[in-house]
Design an enzyme around this catalytic site. Sequence first.
Site, PDB file in Angstrom:
ATOM      1  N   SER A 179       0.435  -1.190   0.013  1.00  0.00           N
ATOM      2  CA  SER A 179      -0.089  -0.272  -0.549  1.00  0.00           C
ATOM      3  C   SER A 179       0.372   1.150  -0.291  1.00  0.00           C
ATOM      4  O   SER A 179       1.651   1.758  -1.401  1.00  0.00           O
ATOM      5  CB  SER A 179      -0.807   0.030   1.381  1.00  0.00           C
ATOM      6  N   ASP A 234     -10.423  -5.191  -4.227  1.00  0.00           N
ATOM      7  CA  ASP A 234      -9.447  -3.254  -2.863  1.00  0.00           C
ATOM      8  C   ASP A 234     -10.861  -2.777  -2.979  1.00  0.00           C
ATOM      9  O   ASP A 234     -10.761  -2.289  -4.204  1.00  0.00           O
ATOM     10  CB  ASP A 234      -8.640  -3.689  -4.057  1.00  0.00           C
ATOM     11  N   HIS A 291      -7.684  -5.466   0.361  1.00  0.00           N
ATOM     12  CA  HIS A 291      -6.851  -4.626   0.570  1.00  0.00           C
ATOM     13  C   HIS A 291      -6.333  -5.463   1.690  1.00  0.00           C
ATOM     14  O   HIS A 291      -6.009  -5.831   2.355  1.00  0.00           O
ATOM     15  CB  HIS A 291      -7.146  -3.649   0.955  1.00  0.00           C
TER      16      HIS A 291
END
Length: 236
Positions: free
Chosen positions: A126, A182, A214
């Site tokens: 991320s 996600d 995610h």
Amino acid sequence: MTSNLAKHYLKTCLVAQTQKKHTATVIFLHGSGDTGEGVRAWVRDVLGQDFAFPHIKVIYPTAPERPYTPMMGHLSTVWFDRRKIANNVPENLDSVDSMADALGQLINAEVSQGIPKERIVVGGFSMGGAMAMHLGYRFHHDLAGVFALSSFLNIDSAVYKVLREQQRSTSPPLFMCQGTADPLVMPSWAETTHTEMKQLGVSSEFHVYKGLFHEMCKEELLLLKEWLLKHLPFPQ
């Protein structure tokens, strides 16, 4: 970013290493609000074992707490600040660049131990992946590679601008993975990043996982391990 804060990184990094002497290094950056210890435990849970190699040191730094705008200015362990989690807003380069300086000292510490930059990979999950792309393509373009899991760059990213302006003959290869489900990082943002990097001359792999949220999955981490061994092979 002060040198004292950079030293903080060197003291708080978690290290996974199977042998005392290593010949390559991976720096794995966590996502927003996480810690080095947290992402290391997460990777271990997904794989069922530590993310370890006989010849590679894996370092998990922890970002310092800073006010984070998407959390209404509350403190969070993040690598940089941003207006919101979106790819169509300007980057907060002051916070990105100060962190790049601190993490650069971590890279240089490995170099001082005899590990050349072409034997160092930076990457992350991320926000950690975005930070790694800034490190590898704006500040340390002689690294062995960069990986970005569930990550993206903003449309007008300084990374793209540097690659356009410098027109290098070679850049670190890029490994990206993204889940189709996600809800935080839109799959199109990651795909746009991959496409733009390829158009700018970066050798980029992009792997899509259907139904993945995610998060990290075992398949992508096993593929990442293969990619790392390809670019950081056992010494001859």
